[in-house]
Design an enzyme around this catalytic site. Structure first.
Site, PDB file in Angstrom:
ATOM      1  N   MET A  29      37.486  37.969  40.190  1.00 28.04           N
ATOM      2  CA  MET A  29      37.905  37.325  38.904  1.00 28.04           C
ATOM      3  C   MET A  29      36.892  38.036  37.770  1.00 28.04           C
ATOM      4  O   MET A  29      36.710  37.609  36.637  1.00 28.04           O
ATOM      5  CB  MET A  29      37.801  36.055  38.763  1.00 28.04           C
ATOM      6  CG  MET A  29      38.849  35.326  39.615  1.00 28.04           C
ATOM      7  SD  MET A  29      39.460  33.750  39.305  1.00 28.04           S
ATOM      8  CE  MET A  29      38.233  32.809  39.193  1.00 28.04           C
TER       9      MET A  29
ATOM     10  N   LEU B  58      31.159  39.971  37.403  1.00 30.58           N
ATOM     11  CA  LEU B  58      30.282  40.441  38.606  1.00 30.58           C
ATOM     12  C   LEU B  58      28.753  40.284  38.678  1.00 30.58           C
ATOM     13  O   LEU B  58      28.141  40.339  37.580  1.00 30.58           O
ATOM     14  CB  LEU B  58      30.760  41.901  39.009  1.00 30.58           C
ATOM     15  CG  LEU B  58      32.066  42.210  38.752  1.00 30.58           C
ATOM     16  CD1 LEU B  58      32.355  43.915  39.444  1.00 30.58           C
ATOM     17  CD2 LEU B  58      33.077  41.352  39.886  1.00 30.58           C
TER      18      LEU B  58
ATOM     19  N   ASP C  53      25.525  40.258  41.846  1.00 30.05           N
ATOM     20  CA  ASP C  53      24.999  40.834  42.949  1.00 30.05           C
ATOM     21  C   ASP C  53      25.876  40.376  44.252  1.00 30.05           C
ATOM     22  O   ASP C  53      25.966  41.199  45.383  1.00 30.05           O
ATOM     23  CB  ASP C  53      23.537  40.635  43.315  1.00 30.05           C
ATOM     24  CG  ASP C  53      22.708  41.763  42.638  1.00 30.05           C
ATOM     25  OD1 ASP C  53      23.248  42.533  42.007  1.00 30.05           O
ATOM     26  OD2 ASP C  53      21.334  41.572  42.642  1.00 30.05           O
ATOM     27  N   GLY C  54      26.258  39.091  44.172  1.00 29.78           N
ATOM     28  CA  GLY C  54      27.012  38.688  45.362  1.00 29.78           C
ATOM     29  C   GLY C  54      28.314  39.529  45.478  1.00 29.78           C
ATOM     30  O   GLY C  54      28.708  39.887  46.638  1.00 29.78           O
ATOM     31  N   HIS C  55      29.268  39.762  44.260  1.00 31.66           N
ATOM     32  CA  HIS C  55      30.256  40.542  44.499  1.00 31.66           C
ATOM     33  C   HIS C  55      29.870  42.065  44.786  1.00 31.66           C
ATOM     34  O   HIS C  55      30.588  42.502  45.620  1.00 31.66           O
ATOM     35  CB  HIS C  55      30.948  40.624  43.098  1.00 31.66           C
ATOM     36  CG  HIS C  55      31.466  39.388  42.591  1.00 31.66           C
ATOM     37  ND1 HIS C  55      30.848  38.661  41.113  1.00 31.66           N
ATOM     38  CD2 HIS C  55      32.450  38.574  42.870  1.00 31.66           C
ATOM     39  CE1 HIS C  55      31.598  37.806  41.133  1.00 31.66           C
ATOM     40  NE2 HIS C  55      32.531  37.539  42.008  1.00 31.66           N
TER      41      HIS C  55
ATOM     42  N   GLN D 248      45.295  29.418  39.608  1.00 36.65           N
ATOM     43  CA  GLN D 248      44.275  28.585  40.340  1.00 36.65           C
ATOM     44  C   GLN D 248      43.288  27.470  39.479  1.00 36.65           C
ATOM     45  O   GLN D 248      42.458  27.116  39.872  1.00 36.65           O
ATOM     46  CB  GLN D 248      43.336  29.271  41.048  1.00 36.65           C
ATOM     47  CG  GLN D 248      42.397  30.199  40.603  1.00 36.65           C
ATOM     48  CD  GLN D 248      41.744  31.543  41.310  1.00 36.65           C
ATOM     49  OE1 GLN D 248      42.394  32.350  41.932  1.00 36.65           O
ATOM     50  NE2 GLN D 248      40.533  31.200  41.851  1.00 36.65           N
TER      51      GLN D 248
ATOM     52  N   GLU E 150      31.538  34.162  51.829  1.00 35.64           N
ATOM     53  CA  GLU E 150      31.606  33.134  52.499  1.00 35.64           C
ATOM     54  C   GLU E 150      31.148  31.940  51.398  1.00 35.64           C
ATOM     55  O   GLU E 150      31.225  30.658  51.982  1.00 35.64           O
ATOM     56  CB  GLU E 150      30.338  33.164  53.752  1.00 35.64           C
ATOM     57  CG  GLU E 150      30.915  33.934  54.795  1.00 35.64           C
ATOM     58  CD  GLU E 150      30.168  33.834  56.053  1.00 35.64           C
ATOM     59  OE1 GLU E 150      28.887  33.683  55.730  1.00 35.64           O
ATOM     60  OE2 GLU E 150      30.296  34.382  57.186  1.00 35.64           O
TER      61      GLU E 150
ATOM     62  N   GLN F  58      38.023  28.760  51.418  1.00 29.58           N
ATOM     63  CA  GLN F  58      38.794  29.872  50.613  1.00 29.58           C
ATOM     64  C   GLN F  58      39.199  31.100  51.682  1.00 29.58           C
ATOM     65  O   GLN F  58      40.227  31.535  51.895  1.00 29.58           O
ATOM     66  CB  GLN F  58      38.617  30.210  49.135  1.00 29.58           C
ATOM     67  CG  GLN F  58      39.107  31.725  48.814  1.00 29.58           C
ATOM     68  CD  GLN F  58      38.823  32.115  47.560  1.00 29.58           C
ATOM     69  OE1 GLN F  58      39.370  31.652  46.448  1.00 29.58           O
ATOM     70  NE2 GLN F  58      37.933  33.093  47.405  1.00 29.58           N
TER      71      GLN F  58
ATOM     72  N   MET G  41      24.581  32.771  44.536  1.00 28.34           N
ATOM     73  CA  MET G  41      24.952  33.511  43.237  1.00 28.34           C
ATOM     74  C   MET G  41      26.682  33.243  42.978  1.00 28.34           C
ATOM     75  O   MET G  41      27.245  33.062  43.907  1.00 28.34           O
ATOM     76  CB  MET G  41      24.936  34.893  43.491  1.00 28.34           C
ATOM     77  CG  MET G  41      23.521  35.367  43.393  1.00 28.34           C
ATOM     78  SD  MET G  41      23.485  37.390  43.190  1.00 28.34           S
ATOM     79  CE  MET G  41      21.494  37.246  43.301  1.00 28.34           C
TER      80      MET G  41
HETATM   81  O1  PAF Z   1      37.105  33.979  44.823  1.00 30.92           O
HETATM   82  C1  PAF Z   1      37.546  34.526  43.806  1.00 30.92           C
HETATM   83  O2  PAF Z   1      36.994  35.291  42.920  1.00 30.92           O
HETATM   84  C2  PAF Z   1      39.031  33.992  43.682  1.00 30.92           C
HETATM   85  O3  PAF Z   1      39.415  32.832  43.959  1.00 30.92           O
HETATM   86  C3  PAF Z   1      40.260  35.354  44.061  1.00 30.92           C
HETATM   87  C4  PAF Z   1      39.912  35.276  45.616  1.00 30.92           C
HETATM   88  C5  PAF Z   1      39.633  36.513  43.236  1.00 30.92           C
HETATM   89  C6  PAF Z   1      41.574  34.816  43.724  1.00 30.92           C
HETATM   90  O4  PAF Z   1      41.759  34.803  42.499  1.00 30.92           O
END
Ligand code: PAF
Length: 290
Positions: free
Chosen positions: A41, A44, A46-48, A72, A160, A165, A196
Site C-alpha cells: 500500500m 515503503l 526497509d521491511g517492504h 480493507q 510475515e 494475512q 517496521m
Molecule cells: O499488507 C498490505 O500492505 C496489504 O494488506 C496488501 C497485502 C497490499 C493488500 O492491500
C-alpha cells in the site's frame, strides 16, 4: 575536474491500468521470464524493500503494486490519513531494480458497478485480527485475489509481520487454484526490535519509546514456553507487562504456526505468538516463532 553527476537510475515502468499491466506481463511471459509480485500500500520502508529483494532473488521480473485499498479499511479507520509517499517510493524501487510499478486508481480496481467480495474463512476466522477488524480480510482477499489474477505472477511475496494475512492469502491462492507460489518473508525490525510498519510514523516520541515492549515481551514469552512453561500463564503475565508499558492489549495469543488453531501446551508445536495492541491512536501488531 567537475564532479561527474551520479549515474541516473532507471525508473521502473509505471502502469495505471489493468490492460497496460497485462501487456507488460504478457511480454515478460512471452520471453520465458518468471514474474514476482510484491503487493503493497506504498509508504515503503526497509521491511517492504526486503520483500522486493527476496522477489529479486527468486524471479527475473519484479512487479510492485502500490494501492491503498479502501475495501480493507473500516469507516472509523485511517484510510484518509494512511501515509502516502509515491515519489519517495518510486525512488526506492528504482534503487531496488524493480521492473514495473502497478499503481491503479481506485476506479481502475473498483470501477462503477463492481459487485464482488471474496469472503475468506479458515485462517481469516481465527479470532485474531478478524475479531477486531471484522471486514479486514474480506477487503484484503478481494484485492489480493484481483492482483494475483491481474498480474498472473509466478510467485508473490508477503511479509510475515501480517502473519494471519499471510495465511489468508496462501489459502486464497490454494482455494482458487491460482498457479502462484505465495512466499512469506521474515519481519524486518528497527535496532530496538520494533517491527517496521508504515503506521510507526503515527507514534509520538513517547509512544515510540514504549513500542519495542511488544517485541521484548514476545521474545520473553517465547523463551519461557520453549523452556516448558504453560502458555496461558506466560501470556497472562506478558499481557500485563504490555499494558504496564501504556498499551491497551487487543490480544496476545499462542497459536499453531500453520493452522492458527489455539494451542495449550508447549508440545503443541510449531507455535507462533501473535500480539496486537494500541497506544495513542496507533495499533501495532507483531509476532514471533517459539
Ligand atoms: O499488507 C498490505 O500492505 C496489504 O494488506 C496488501 C497485502 C497490499 C493488500 O492491500
Amino acid at each position: 575536474m567537475p564532479n561527474k553527476p551520479p549515474p541516473k537510475l532507471a525508473r521502473p515502468r509505471i502502469v495505471r491500468t489493468v490492460a497496460a499491466l497485462r501487456r507488460s506481463v504478457m511480454g515478460y511471459k512471452a520471453a520465458g521470464e518468471t514474474v514476482a509480485l510484491v503487493p503493497t500500500m506504498g509508504a515503503l520502508h526497509d521491511g517492504h524493500l526486503s520483500l522486493v529483494r527476496l522477489a529479486r532473488r527468486r524471479a527475473r521480473r519484479v512487479i510492485v503494486s502500490i494501492f491503498v485499498n479502501p475495501a480493507q479499511f473500516a469507516p472509523h479507520e485511517d484510510l484518509a490519513s494512511y501515509p502516502r509517499s509515491f515519489d519517495a517510493d518510486l525512488a526506492a524501487l528504482a534503487k531496488a531494480n524493480v521492473d514495473l510499478v502497478f499503481a491503479p486508481a481506485v476506479e481502475a480496481m473498483y470501477p462503477p458497478g463492481f459487485a464482488l467480495r471474496i469472503v475468506p474463512e479458515g485462517p481469516a476466522k481465527a479470532a485474531l485480527e478478524d475479531a477486531f477488524r471484522p471486514d479486514f480480510f474480506t477487503g484484503v482477499a478481494t484485492v489480493v485475489g484481483k492482483l494475483l489474477i491481474q498480474c498472473a505472477p509466478t510467485i508473490a511475496v508477503f511479509g510475515e509481520k501480517d502473519y494471519q494475512q499471510l495465511k489468508v492469502v496462501t489459502q486464497l491462492a490454494r482455494d482458487l487454484d491460482l498457479p502462484v507460489k505465495i512466499i512469506g518473508a521474515p519481519i524486518v525490525r528497527e535496532a530496538d526490535g520494533l517491527a517496521m510498519s508504515s503506521r510507526n510514523a503515527y507514534l509520538s516520541e513517547h509512544e515510540r519509546k514504549a513500542a519495542p515492549t511488544l517485541y521484548r515481551v514476545l521474545k520473553d514469552c517465547a523463551g519461557r514456553i520453549k523452556r516448558g512453561e504453560l502458555p496461558a500463564r506466560v501470556l497472562d503475565e506478558g499481557g500485563a507487562a504490555i499494558e504496564r508499558a501504556g498499551f491497551t492489549l487487543d490480544y496476545l495469543e499462542a497459536r499453531h504456526a500453520d493452522t492458527l488453531r489455539k494451542i495449550e501446551l508447549p508440545a503443541d508445536a510449531p507455535i507462533r505468538l501473535l500480539v496486537a495492541a494500541r497506544i495513542g491512536r496507533t495499533r501495532l501488531i507483531d509476532n514471533v516463532a517459539v
